[in-house]
Design an enzyme around this catalytic site. Structure first.
Site, PDB file in Angstrom:
ATOM      1  N   GLU A 157       0.927  -1.256  -0.187  1.00  0.00           N
ATOM      2  CA  GLU A 157       0.213   0.105   0.063  1.00  0.00           C
ATOM      3  C   GLU A 157       0.874   1.282  -0.077  1.00  0.00           C
ATOM      4  OE1 GLU A 157      -4.294  -1.543   1.793  1.00  0.00           O
ATOM      5  OE2 GLU A 157      -2.816  -0.676   3.313  1.00  0.00           O
ATOM      6  N   CYS A 187      -0.486   6.357   9.654  1.00  0.00           N
ATOM      7  CA  CYS A 187       0.738   5.679   9.979  1.00  0.00           C
ATOM      8  C   CYS A 187       0.404   4.254  10.630  1.00  0.00           C
ATOM      9  CB  CYS A 187       1.610   6.295  11.170  1.00  0.00           C
ATOM     10  SG  CYS A 187       2.363   7.526   9.860  1.00  0.00           S
ATOM     11  N   CYS A 212       3.531   8.740   0.554  1.00  0.00           N
ATOM     12  CA  CYS A 212       3.847   7.823   1.259  1.00  0.00           C
ATOM     13  C   CYS A 212       4.248   6.460   0.846  1.00  0.00           C
ATOM     14  CB  CYS A 212       3.108   7.858   2.534  1.00  0.00           C
ATOM     15  SG  CYS A 212       3.684   6.792   3.719  1.00  0.00           S
ATOM     16  N   CYS A 216       6.855  -4.080  15.549  1.00  0.00           N
ATOM     17  CA  CYS A 216       6.329  -3.138  16.537  1.00  0.00           C
ATOM     18  C   CYS A 216       4.885  -3.654  16.977  1.00  0.00           C
ATOM     19  CB  CYS A 216       6.252  -1.791  15.958  1.00  0.00           C
ATOM     20  SG  CYS A 216       8.035  -1.449  15.701  1.00  0.00           S
ATOM     21  N   CYS A 250       1.664  -1.761  15.343  1.00  0.00           N
ATOM     22  CA  CYS A 250       1.480  -1.555  13.985  1.00  0.00           C
ATOM     23  C   CYS A 250       1.231  -2.567  13.079  1.00  0.00           C
ATOM     24  CB  CYS A 250       3.221  -1.268  13.490  1.00  0.00           C
ATOM     25  SG  CYS A 250       3.264  -0.950  11.615  1.00  0.00           S
ATOM     26  N   CYS A 295       7.117  -6.269   7.452  1.00  0.00           N
ATOM     27  CA  CYS A 295       8.274  -5.684   8.153  1.00  0.00           C
ATOM     28  C   CYS A 295       8.650  -6.773   9.018  1.00  0.00           C
ATOM     29  CB  CYS A 295       7.597  -4.551   8.589  1.00  0.00           C
ATOM     30  SG  CYS A 295       9.162  -3.702   9.574  1.00  0.00           S
TER      31      CYS A 295
HETATM   32  N1  SAH Z   1       9.258   1.548   9.919  1.00  0.00           N
HETATM   33  C1  SAH Z   1       9.483   2.554   9.962  1.00  0.00           C
HETATM   34  C2  SAH Z   1       8.720   3.561   8.807  1.00  0.00           C
HETATM   35  C3  SAH Z   1       7.463   2.862   8.611  1.00  0.00           C
HETATM   36  S1  SAH Z   1       6.189   3.061   9.880  1.00  0.00           S
HETATM   37  C4  SAH Z   1       9.482   3.275  11.143  1.00  0.00           C
HETATM   38  O1  SAH Z   1       8.923   2.557  11.987  1.00  0.00           O
HETATM   39  O2  SAH Z   1       9.826   4.436  11.690  1.00  0.00           O
HETATM   40  C5  SAH Z   1       5.830   4.986   9.837  1.00  0.00           C
HETATM   41  C6  SAH Z   1       5.681   5.417  11.211  1.00  0.00           C
HETATM   42  O3  SAH Z   1       4.296   5.234  11.616  1.00  0.00           O
HETATM   43  C7  SAH Z   1       6.691   5.275  12.155  1.00  0.00           C
HETATM   44  O4  SAH Z   1       6.824   6.354  12.896  1.00  0.00           O
HETATM   45  C8  SAH Z   1       5.747   4.132  13.079  1.00  0.00           C
HETATM   46  O5  SAH Z   1       6.347   4.133  14.432  1.00  0.00           O
HETATM   47  C9  SAH Z   1       4.425   4.632  12.962  1.00  0.00           C
HETATM   48  N2  SAH Z   1       3.442   3.906  13.419  1.00  0.00           N
HETATM   49  C10 SAH Z   1       3.363   2.664  13.366  1.00  0.00           C
HETATM   50  N3  SAH Z   1       2.171   2.074  13.655  1.00  0.00           N
HETATM   51  C11 SAH Z   1       1.615   3.190  14.254  1.00  0.00           C
HETATM   52  C12 SAH Z   1       0.232   3.423  14.861  1.00  0.00           C
HETATM   53  N4  SAH Z   1      -0.704   2.227  15.030  1.00  0.00           N
HETATM   54  N5  SAH Z   1      -0.037   4.432  14.917  1.00  0.00           N
HETATM   55  C13 SAH Z   1       0.502   5.619  14.943  1.00  0.00           C
HETATM   56  N6  SAH Z   1       1.857   5.629  14.150  1.00  0.00           N
HETATM   57  C14 SAH Z   1       2.189   4.436  14.163  1.00  0.00           C
HETATM   58 FE1  SF4 Z   2       7.952  -2.053  10.730  1.00  0.00          FE
HETATM   59 FE2  SF4 Z   2       5.579  -0.948  11.654  1.00  0.00          FE
HETATM   60 FE3  SF4 Z   2       7.771  -1.111  13.310  1.00  0.00          FE
HETATM   61 FE4  SF4 Z   2       7.968   0.620  11.012  1.00  0.00          FE
HETATM   62  S1  SF4 Z   2       6.461   0.721  12.990  1.00  0.00           S
HETATM   63  S2  SF4 Z   2       9.490  -1.032  12.023  1.00  0.00           S
HETATM   64  S3  SF4 Z   2       6.824  -0.662   9.703  1.00  0.00           S
HETATM   65  S4  SF4 Z   2       6.619  -2.712  12.343  1.00  0.00           S
END
Ligand code: SAH
Ligand code: SF4
Length: 358
Positions: free
Chosen positions: A91, A332, A104, A115, A118, A111
């Protein structure tokens, strides 16, 4: 087969000469691949047919095929589901700001970083994207909407610094004059904090904006939500960030998703302010985007304001970020490999018709 959209102009020239063609053809081919976002060799109508046929046998043209587009009814945001040549799906999101269009993009299919907040992380990892597949997302959106994109954020699916070489090559291609010519100052890269790669990146001295996903004021909380924090602790991460800022002269952006009852107390704000003191940085607060697989709830408006106040009174630059595309799950952490299948066969879906629970 050579992934020709990932090739630099010099590499295309060498490949063209190998095919027994005059070197000047390379310029024409690069314009098609990099600027016009060609989706087939047959589109390249200013090249002789025989050359196009030879190219089909030698080169692979990686594209992003639009499967679905969701248009937000709240703002000018669209989310795209693309299919890659091998059938994998990713996406991307198009956002409209007063200064222009920003895309974006995803850097991986899924990934590895896991996290807990996410949606991408929960889906696991499939594979890295190639430079051409990162470019193709921008190009497919430009073609679909008949627009020019002015900014790129590497904040879609995947951890860009876990696909370092391809991302670097993508950055060089997308900023090249012979390509989309999007300057590094118009590009942001977000990382969950892959410290050794932050050191590699600073040596490149690029003028892009580095965003670091912090989401916690200490290791105890950070390790609960971000497995990467077990590999590098906050001291190591923040040291790398200070070194980065000194080496490149660029201010770091810290992302902080506010999760109710997890990382949003006054004590957390004070601890964060203490840790960031003396770092040239900017903190972006964002209420966590809720996803169906976990229990996390977003902090209240009041909590966000209070947290933000504590930081700014300690002299830290902070903004509370707007959430765009809230009705189409385009924010995000909400991007996935497969969004739900629409049954009416339409490939453009507007926010109001959308099922929120994708
Ligand atoms: N992997 C990279 C970039 C992709 S995620 C990273 O983690 O930075 C892009 C952003 O979305 C990151 O700041 C991540 O921490 C944030 N993010 C992921 N899940 C989220 C959520 N459920 N709510 C808000 N931000 C989130
Ligand atoms: Fe991966 Fe999502 Fe963590 Fe970014 S926030 S590193 S995309 S698992």
């Amino acid at each position: 087969m050579v992934d020709i959209r990932s090739a630099t102009e010099e590499e295309v020239r060498a490949a063209v000469v190998q095919l027994g063609e005059p070197a000047y053809r390379a310029g024409q081919i690069v314009t098609w691949l990099q600027q016009k976002g060609a989706e087939s060799f047959d589109e390249m109508t200013n090249l002789p047919k025989a050359l196009r046929e030879k190219m089909k046998d030698t080169f692979e043209l990686r594209c992003a095929k639009k499967l679905r587009r969701w248009d937000s009814s709240l703002d000018d945001t669209s989310k795209y589901l693309f299919e890659l040549n091998d059938g994998e799906t990713i996406e991307s999101v198009l956002m409209h700001y007063h200064h222009g269009y920003s895309v974006c993009i995803s850097s991986q299919v899924g990934c590895k970083m896991g996290c807990t907040f996410c949606a991408t992380g929960m889906g696991g990892f499939r594979r890295n994207l190639t430079p051409s597949e990162m470019l193709a997302q921008v190009q497919a959106i430009e073609r679909d909407k008949h627009i020019r994109v002015s900014n790129i954020v590497l904040m879609g699916m995947g951890e860009p610094l876990d696909n370092y070489d391809a991302v670097l090559r993508f950055l060089r291609l997308v900023s090249a004059e012979s390509g989309l010519n999007i300057g590094m100052r118009h590009i942001s890269l977000s990382t969950c904090g892959v410290v050794d790669r932050i050191y590699d990146l600073m040596q490149e001295k690029l003028q892009l904006t580095l965003s670091v996903s912090l989401h916690a004021p200490n290791d105890e909380i950070r390790r609960k939500t971000m497995p990467v924090a077990r590999r590098w602790d906050m001291y190591e991460l923040l040291t790398a960030c200070r070194d980065y800022e000194q080496t490149t002269g660029r201010r770091i952006s810290f992302e902080y998703a506010m999760i109710s009852g997890v990382n949003d107390s006054d004590a957390c704000a004070k601890e964060l302010a203490e840790k960031l003191r003396g770092t040239l940085c900017h903190v972006n607060l964002i209420p966590v985007n809720e996803v169906k697989e976990n229990q996390y709830k977003r902090s209240s408006r009041e909590r966000l304001e209070r947290f933000s106040d504590i930081l700014s009174r300690s002299g830290i630059a902070v903004t509370v970020r707007r959430t765009l595309g809230a009705d189409i799950n385009a924010s995000c952490g909400q991007l996935r490999q497969k969004s739900f299948e629409q049954t009416d066969g339409s490939d453009v879906i507007s926010g109001s018709d959308n099922d929120r629970d994708v």
